[in-house]
Design a protein around this motif. Structure first.
Motif, PDB file in Angstrom:
ATOM      1  N   ASP A  71       0.941  -1.114   0.122  1.00 40.54           N
ATOM      2  CA  ASP A  71      -0.002   0.018   0.034  1.00 40.54           C
ATOM      3  C   ASP A  71       0.869   1.179  -0.127  1.00 40.54           C
ATOM      4  O   ASP A  71       0.448   2.186  -0.759  1.00 40.54           O
TER       5      ASP A  71
ATOM      6  N   ASP B 227       2.422   1.542  -3.478  1.00 39.39           N
ATOM      7  CA  ASP B 227       1.497   1.951  -4.560  1.00 39.39           C
ATOM      8  C   ASP B 227       1.004   3.466  -4.380  1.00 39.39           C
ATOM      9  O   ASP B 227       0.711   4.131  -5.233  1.00 39.39           O
ATOM     10  N   ALA B 228       0.789   3.826  -3.132  1.00 33.50           N
ATOM     11  CA  ALA B 228       0.333   5.170  -2.758  1.00 33.50           C
ATOM     12  C   ALA B 228       1.492   6.322  -3.501  1.00 33.50           C
ATOM     13  O   ALA B 228       0.738   7.274  -4.306  1.00 33.50           O
TER      14      ALA B 228
ATOM     15  N   LYS C 114       0.402   6.437  -7.318  1.00 30.08           N
ATOM     16  CA  LYS C 114      -0.944   7.000  -7.377  1.00 30.08           C
ATOM     17  C   LYS C 114      -0.811   8.538  -7.246  1.00 30.08           C
ATOM     18  O   LYS C 114      -1.455   9.517  -7.974  1.00 30.08           O
TER      19      LYS C 114
ATOM     20  N   GLN D 118       1.216  10.542  -9.702  1.00 26.57           N
ATOM     21  CA  GLN D 118       0.752  10.451 -11.356  1.00 26.57           C
ATOM     22  C   GLN D 118      -0.330  11.457 -11.199  1.00 26.57           C
ATOM     23  O   GLN D 118      -0.599  12.253 -12.264  1.00 26.57           O
ATOM     24  N   SER D 119      -1.234  11.560 -10.203  1.00 26.12           N
ATOM     25  CA  SER D 119      -2.335  12.472  -9.873  1.00 26.12           C
ATOM     26  C   SER D 119      -2.051  13.925  -9.953  1.00 26.12           C
ATOM     27  O   SER D 119      -2.358  14.874 -10.734  1.00 26.12           O
TER      28      SER D 119
ATOM     29  N   GLU E 143      -7.691  14.264  -5.934  1.00 23.90           N
ATOM     30  CA  GLU E 143      -7.393  12.844  -6.141  1.00 23.90           C
ATOM     31  C   GLU E 143      -5.981  12.333  -5.538  1.00 23.90           C
ATOM     32  O   GLU E 143      -6.085  11.418  -4.721  1.00 23.90           O
ATOM     33  N   ALA E 144      -5.180  13.229  -5.695  1.00 21.27           N
ATOM     34  CA  ALA E 144      -3.842  13.012  -5.097  1.00 21.27           C
ATOM     35  C   ALA E 144      -3.807  13.087  -3.346  1.00 21.27           C
ATOM     36  O   ALA E 144      -3.354  12.230  -2.689  1.00 21.27           O
TER      37      ALA E 144
ATOM     38  N   GLU F  98      -5.490  10.144  -1.881  1.00 21.62           N
ATOM     39  CA  GLU F  98      -4.613   8.885  -1.585  1.00 21.62           C
ATOM     40  C   GLU F  98      -3.937   8.905  -0.456  1.00 21.62           C
ATOM     41  O   GLU F  98      -3.676   7.928   0.229  1.00 21.62           O
TER      42      GLU F  98
END
Length: 717
Positions: free
Chosen positions: A436, A439-440, A443, A446-447, A455-456, A459
């Motif tokens: 996690d 992956d965070a 994410k 990318q945001s 969105e960022a 996360e």
């Protein structure tokens, strides 16, 4: 692999004619700051420039209202706005001003180069002139009788009684507010930027090259302008306040503020580079510089069409992206300076940051809530209840709670030190948390790279939420009760708290672009230097060394009480009531309802457009549409259901005009539509917009629409 050598980030220059509200903050400055802090954490070369826009008629109008000079107005508001941004942690590398000599020099040279190259056109036209004041009159310095309602003190751009938009030529018996005399028409020449000559490459550059990476709202507005056909636009104006036009025969003229203001980005860059021994030309001329403009939607046409034409003609780089945001409303209504329905940055600073016992990280709390409601694709709304919930239910109960529990249990169960990680005792829940964290990072970055800041941030908070869930499932406080029987269970406690502390370190890295105060407090608690906040460290679980002593937990956020929210709501309503009372008093005076004589001094009523400013007026998105179909709505005597072609879409609009028109007679009629009105159900039909109407002398409704055929979807300015 990112190949960009350097980043030049700009945020729209705010007008220095008054205090700025949190809608401005959420629209341009906070997203720009988040992006810049992320770039700095990435160790990328970045320059973040902004400054006060100190020219244009809004400044002398405000000066007239306050009974002072234009220079005094900008000297009053520039330092306040600059300090407001600093208090709310907006980290400009330079916050400049367009009254500075280096800006006048830069803007003058910019104009002169375009003029010398033959890129500008000179046209003559007749405009109102005050012979006594010896000056051409801006629209706001002309008053007369409104042709629509008969109000005798309408301005040259709007009637304050009926709200009709006007031009000076429409006024009956116009007079100059400077002298009280009747103005005369006098020929004047101005320099124009022929935008129509640049339509072809603009269309290719915007709608083809950037069709996949620019926001839909930006592309849509640009397409509307291009499809409607661009026209030459004046770059000079007859005023005595602004950058003087630097060519012979232009005495008494200044650069139009829309031309002069964006050049402020260049002059601010020059000022910074001069102070730091850098070359400003590299930043603005090298194709390896990535230029990004952060703005509100009212500035899209200037930054996506007009300024790029100027930059191209001046041989500068073009913007790589213009991530414009929509508007933030307040408690169910549009923010309005004239109606005192607003939350200024200064108000928040006074009530939550500078106030004694205001609490920790209150600048971060506002940044957090504004990011969660950031109007990235449509208008959003600030509510005090939402602000309270975001703080109490997310920052306190999720983020702060996880960090606090991790530190408390570390001190209680691991002697205040980072415990070891026992690889042989890792289970699936441990492995999932490690994944996690990894992956965070992906994410979040990318945001942010795609300007999706809401969105960022989600996360980041979601990772803290996963940490809480992990700790609850592991229950190290329960495991501690088994140590007498099984001392090896300390390894399970160690693993849990080791991962929780490594997650805390990652949260500091990930939250830093959004909540820099909070990231600093976490670094203090972990006894690490700021270097740990570099983005390359994110996603790792070896940030805190085993055996390292950490400080006791500190309060990251405080709970916001109901009484504080109620106080803010009462303050908002009281301010609006005060504005309403002032408005009623003004209207009574202007309509002769009280016995006092009208002042002969040129004044600006308390609810005038000068107080609204362009930012507020531009919240209304007016567009041209054509009625394609019309039909009566059963059991609704006043309503017609219309299908209106808006260019890129056909909208259903319910309009209360059935008693004035038959459906058949209005099909094909071009109308003006309020396009950004929130949808509303009427007789079970969702209406998406409002048709502008007026009344003739008999009281019959008439359409307020274009005098000649205009492309559907075209913006009404």
């Amino acid at each position: 692999m990112n190949s960009t050598k350097r980043y030049l980030i700009t945020a729209a220059l705010p007008y220095a004619n008054g205090l700025k509200h949190i809608g401005h903050l959420a629209g341009a400055y906070l997203p720009a700051d988040i992006y810049v802090r992320y770039l700095r954490a990435q160790q990328r070369e970045v320059l973040f420039v902004c400054g006060s826009d100190e020219h244009g008629t809004a400044i002398p109008i405000q000066a007239k209202k306050e009974g002072t000079t234009a220079q005094a107005i900008i000297d009053k508001y520039h330092p306040i706005i600059k300090q407001n941004f600093k208090d709310l942690l907006i980290s400009f590398d330079i916050y400049h001003r367009t009254s500075a000599p280096i800006h006048h020099e830069t803007a003058s040279a910019f104009f002169k180069k375009l003029n010398d190259q033959g890129d500008l056109e000179i046209k003559e036209s007749e405009q109102y002139y005050d012979e006594q004041a010896a000056t051409f009159l801006a629209d706001r310095f002309i008053q007369g009788t409104c042709p629509n309602c008969g109000f005798t003190q309408a301005f040259g751009d709007q009637c304050e009684k009926c709200g009709t938009s006007l031009s000076p030529e429409q006024l009956i018996d116009p007079v100059s507010t400077l002298s009280g005399n009747k103005p005369v028409k006098k020929s004047t020449k101005h320099w124009y930027l022929p935008l129509d000559k640049h339509e072809s490459w603009l269309r290719q550059w915007i709608l083809t090259e950037h069709k996949d990476d620019w926001k839909g709202n930006v592309l849509g507005q640009c397409k509307s302008w291009l499809d409607g056909g661009l026209q030459p636009r004046a770059v000079t104006r007859d005023l005595d306040w602004g950058v003087k036009v630097p060519v012979p025969g232009a005495e008494g003229k200044v650069l139009y503020v829309w031309f002069d203001a964006p050049i402020g980005y260049i002059s601010a860059t020059k000022a910074y580079c001069k102070e730091h021994g850098m070359d400003a030309d590299i930043l603005w001329n090298d194709k390896d510089t990535k230029l990004v403009h952060f703005i509100g939607k009212d500035n899209i046409v200037f930054h996506c069409i007009i300024f790029p034409v100027m930059l191209k003609l001046h041989n500068n780089i073009l913007p790589d992206n213009v991530p414009a945001n929509e508007f933030v409303n307040l408690e169910g209504d549009k923010m309005s300076t004239s109606r005192n329905w607003k939350l200024e940055m200064q108000d928040y600073i006074d009530d939550f940051i500078n106030k004694e016992n205001g609490g920790p990280a209150m600048a971060d709390v506002l940044r957090y809530y504004l990011t969660t409601i950031m109007p990235e694709s449509k208008d959003s709304e600030f509510t005090w209840k939402g602000f309270q919930d975001a703080n109490n239910s997310e920052l306190v109960a999720i983020f702060g709670n996880f960090v606090n529990r991790s530190f408390v249990l570390m001190h209680k169960l691991c002697k205040g030190k980072v415990p070891p990680l026992h690889a042989t005792r890792l289970d699936s829940k441990d492995q999932q948390l490690i994944k996690d964290i990894e992956d965070a990072k992906i994410k979040i970055e990318q945001s942010i790279e795609h300007y999706k800041f809401r969105e960022a941030l989600f996360e980041v908070i979601d990772l803290a939420r996963k940490g809480n869930r992990y700790m609850q499932e592991k229950e190290p406080w329960i495991v501690a009760k088994t140590l007498e029987e099984n001392p090896l269970n300390q390894q399970l406690i160690d693993n849990c708290l080791h991962l929780c502390l490594q997650l805390t370190a990652n949260l500091a890295i990930f939250i830093n672009p959004f909540l820099p105060q909070t990231a600093q407090r976490l670094c203090h608690m972990m006894k690490v230097v700021d270097k740990m906040l570099e983005w390359k460290n994110g996603g790792r679980i070896k940030l805190l060394s085993v055996g390292y002593s950490l400080r006791a937990p500190e309060l990251l956020f405080r709970k916001i009480e109901d009484s504080e929210i109620q106080q803010q709501l009462e303050k908002l309503k009281a301010g609006a009531a005060k504005a309403d009372a002032a408005k009623a008093k003004t209207e009574a005076a202007l309509t002769g309802d009280n016995k006092q004589p009208l002042s002969q001094e040129p004044t600006v009523p308390s609810d005038s457009k000068a107080e609204i400013q362009f930012d507020d007026f531009a919240k209304i998105d007016l567009r041209v549409g054509t009625i394609k179909t019309a039909e009566r709505i059963p059991k609704a005597d006043k309503l017609l259901k219309l299908e209106v072609d808006m260019g890129e879409e056909v909208r259903t609009i319910c309009s209360g005009i059935a008693q004035h028109f038959t459906p058949e007679e209005i099909i094909g009629k071009q109308v003006t539509v309020v396009a950004n009105l929130a949808p509303r159900k009427m007789r079970g039909i969702e209406s998406n917009g409002m048709i502008l109407m007026s009344e003739d002398h008999t009281g019959k409704l008439v359409f307020v629409g274009p005098d000649s055929l205009v492309p559907n979807g075209k913006t009404v300015n």
